[in-house]
Design a protein around this motif. Structure first.
Motif, PDB file in Angstrom:
ATOM      1  N   PRO A  16       0.789  -1.239   0.000  1.00  0.00           N
ATOM      2  CA  PRO A  16       0.000   0.000   0.000  1.00  0.00           C
ATOM      3  C   PRO A  16       0.815   1.279   0.000  1.00  0.00           C
ATOM      4  O   PRO A  16       0.262   2.363  -0.103  1.00  0.00           O
ATOM      5  N   GLY A  17       2.151   1.179   0.119  1.00  0.00           N
ATOM      6  CA  GLY A  17       2.980   2.377   0.063  1.00  0.00           C
ATOM      7  C   GLY A  17       3.521   2.777   1.423  1.00  0.00           C
ATOM      8  O   GLY A  17       2.868   2.603   2.457  1.00  0.00           O
ATOM      9  N   LEU A  53       2.137  12.219  -8.653  1.00  0.00           N
ATOM     10  CA  LEU A  53       0.746  11.814  -8.431  1.00  0.00           C
ATOM     11  C   LEU A  53      -0.218  12.899  -8.901  1.00  0.00           C
ATOM     12  O   LEU A  53      -1.256  12.597  -9.515  1.00  0.00           O
ATOM     13  N   PRO A  79     -10.772   8.549  -3.699  1.00  0.00           N
ATOM     14  CA  PRO A  79      -9.826   7.425  -3.819  1.00  0.00           C
ATOM     15  C   PRO A  79     -10.349   6.281  -4.671  1.00  0.00           C
ATOM     16  O   PRO A  79      -9.552   5.499  -5.205  1.00  0.00           O
ATOM     17  N   ALA A  84      -8.061   8.028  -9.722  1.00  0.00           N
ATOM     18  CA  ALA A  84      -7.251   7.689  -8.557  1.00  0.00           C
ATOM     19  C   ALA A  84      -6.770   6.240  -8.624  1.00  0.00           C
ATOM     20  O   ALA A  84      -5.600   5.946  -8.323  1.00  0.00           O
ATOM     21  N   THR A  87      -4.024   5.918 -11.268  1.00  0.00           N
ATOM     22  CA  THR A  87      -2.786   6.542 -10.804  1.00  0.00           C
ATOM     23  C   THR A  87      -2.106   5.674  -9.756  1.00  0.00           C
ATOM     24  O   THR A  87      -0.888   5.483  -9.780  1.00  0.00           O
ATOM     25  N   ARG A  88      -2.894   5.140  -8.834  1.00  0.00           N
ATOM     26  CA  ARG A  88      -2.350   4.269  -7.785  1.00  0.00           C
ATOM     27  C   ARG A  88      -1.705   3.029  -8.413  1.00  0.00           C
ATOM     28  O   ARG A  88      -0.610   2.625  -7.994  1.00  0.00           O
ATOM     29  N   ARG A  89      -2.351   2.460  -9.393  1.00  0.00           N
ATOM     30  CA  ARG A  89      -1.814   1.261 -10.031  1.00  0.00           C
ATOM     31  C   ARG A  89      -0.517   1.574 -10.786  1.00  0.00           C
ATOM     32  O   ARG A  89       0.476   0.839 -10.683  1.00  0.00           O
ATOM     33  N   GLY A  92       2.250   2.550  -8.178  1.00  0.00           N
ATOM     34  CA  GLY A  92       2.550   1.371  -7.371  1.00  0.00           C
ATOM     35  C   GLY A  92       3.330   0.330  -8.147  1.00  0.00           C
ATOM     36  O   GLY A  92       4.293  -0.258  -7.647  1.00  0.00           O
ATOM     37  N   ILE A 124      -4.667   9.033  -2.855  1.00  0.00           N
ATOM     38  CA  ILE A 124      -4.250   8.095  -3.896  1.00  0.00           C
ATOM     39  C   ILE A 124      -3.817   6.770  -3.274  1.00  0.00           C
ATOM     40  O   ILE A 124      -4.079   5.690  -3.816  1.00  0.00           O
ATOM     41  N   PHE A 125      -3.146   6.831  -2.122  1.00  0.00           N
ATOM     42  CA  PHE A 125      -2.721   5.623  -1.396  1.00  0.00           C
ATOM     43  C   PHE A 125      -3.423   5.594  -0.035  1.00  0.00           C
ATOM     44  O   PHE A 125      -2.812   5.880   0.999  1.00  0.00           O
ATOM     45  N   ALA A 128      -1.697   3.599   2.823  1.00  0.00           N
ATOM     46  CA  ALA A 128      -0.254   3.747   2.997  1.00  0.00           C
ATOM     47  C   ALA A 128       0.112   3.930   4.461  1.00  0.00           C
ATOM     48  O   ALA A 128      -0.722   4.295   5.298  1.00  0.00           O
TER      49      ALA A 128
END
Length: 422
Positions: A16-17, A53, A79, A84, A87-89, A92, A124-125, A128
């Protein structure tokens, strides 16, 4: 708390960051080197993921057909929105691939500039984890002032200084107050996902601090992590972190309490309400309140002996050039100085002559004075330049650094960048 996973398969969801949130000049480069030395954690130099991001989320939103209206700003993005999620994918996967390439499964970004995008990163995360790093207000201010000899381009802080540049100390403390309050509020909202760290604990009791950090992340403790940090290679680009931490041979707590050296007259020009707020925040962080009197500034922190191995003055230049010799074997020479050769003549205790010959492949560091370009300076001034305490341009202007032989002053910057930036 169980250890996080990174690979999206039967073992669990993607990692998850992990982010370090801190102001600049608070020890984030040292922390990142310690993290990067752990066998499971990949922590590169400053990636400025917050900026990435924001740009990616805005682009993804523009490319996505979505019936819902856009958020007022990227910091308010949903989110669960397609933008979102995409972008996260993307980010990550990018970090996961870099970690796996180094046989690691966790990644961390420590960029101080992320503090300006703290809400966006949170959205976004959303799962995290965060290492929230603090440093005493006046020690932070003193470190910023010392660093300002290189030009005031510290992320987050520079906007404050630009608006109130007549007394640097005033905007620096205003920035510390505002951002520390923001970080404390962030910790309050995410108690299970934040681990509070203090620079003073990191340098005075590194082993205990790292054990607590590993427990928070759910990774194994590594007894020799500090030793690994200063014996293992780390990628470090120029101007993407503090070179002093990279070139150190151990952890020192000698900077604790350096804020007591601030100009008392300048501190008295800081509005009383700012100082009161500073002391209230310091108390929240378990620091003693600062006392300002006619006799000076008392942080009640003391000046403790260095917590890590000390550099032996008689061997400091020799050790530096030995490390430089190894680094030149592993990395390409910057184009600005390729093909050149320079001799450093260091005067005083532990002095001598060393030639950096960049005309060979690999480049060589020789214990002689054979190059046509000669740089002469005191050993103590050379140490100050390498450790970031002395601006090389200022040393040249003041006559502390002298050029001789077939010297080209225009190449001095490229040469010093080679020395200071791994």
């Amino acid at each position: 708390m169980t250890g996080p996973q990174i690979v999206e398969d039967a073992a669990g969801p993607p990692f998850p960051g992990l982010f370090v949130h801190s102001l600049p000049r608070t020890g984030s480069t040292l922390l990142r080197l310690l993290l990067d030395s752990h066998p499971r954690i990949y922590c590169p130099d400053e990636l400025h993921l917050g900026r990435l991001l924001q740009a990616l989320a805005a682009t993804q939103e523009g490319l996505t057909d979505c019936p819902k209206p856009s958020a007022p700003s990227m910091a308010d993005i949903d989110p669960t929105s397609p933008a979102a999620v995409a972008t996260r994918r993307m980010v990550g996967d990018l970090l996961a691939a870099a970690a796996v390439a180094r046989s690691k499964d966790l990644w961390c970004d420590k960029s101080p500039s992320n503090l300006e995008f703290i809400s966006l990163i949170e959205r976004i995360f959303p799962d995290a984890r965060y290492l929230v790093l603090h440093r005493h207000a006046l020690d932070f201010a003193m470190s910023c002032l010392r660093f300002s000899t290189y030009g005031f381009y510290l992320q987050v802080v520079e906007d404050y200084v630009r608006k109130d540049h007549r007394n640097f100390l005033r905007p620096l403390l205003q920035a510390w107050n505002d951002k520390t309050a923001e970080l404390l509020e962030f910790e309050r909202r995410h108690p299970d996902r934040c681990c509070r760290l203090r620079y003073e604990d990191l340098v005075a009791a590194p082993d205990a601090t790292l054990e607590r950090l590993c427990d928070f992340l759910g990774v194994e403790r590594v007894p020799d992590l500090v030793a690994r940090t200063f014996s293992s290679p780390h990628q470090q680009r120029a101007y993407h972190g503090d070179p002093k931490a990279y070139y150190s041979h151990g952890i020192s707590d000698s900077s604790i309490g350096c804020g007591a050296e601030l100009n008392v007259s300048a501190l008295r020009l800081v509005p009383a309400e700012h100082l009161e707020r500073m002391n209230a925040l310091l108390t929240t962080l378990s620091y003693p309140a600062v006392e300002i009197s006619a006799s000076g500034i008392d942080l009640h922190l003391g000046r403790q002996p260095a917590g890590g191995p000390q550099e032996t003055p008689s061997r400091a230049p020799e050790e530096f050039f030995s490390r430089l010799r190894q680094r030149l074997r592993e990395r390409p020479v910057p184009s600005g100085v390729a093909g050149a050769a320079f001799t450093f003549v260091l005067t005083g205790e532990a002095g001598g002559a060393w030639t950096v010959d960049l005309s060979q492949t690999p480049a060589q560091v020789l214990n002689d004075g054979s190059a046509p370009v000669v740089l002469t300076l005191a050993t103590s001034d050379f140490a100050d330049i390498v450790c970031g305490r002395l601006n090389p341009a200022l040393a040249f202007e003041q006559g502390k650094l002298k050029l001789g032989g077939e010297a080209d002053p225009g190449r001095l910057r490229d040469l010093l960048s080679l020395l200071l930036a791994p």
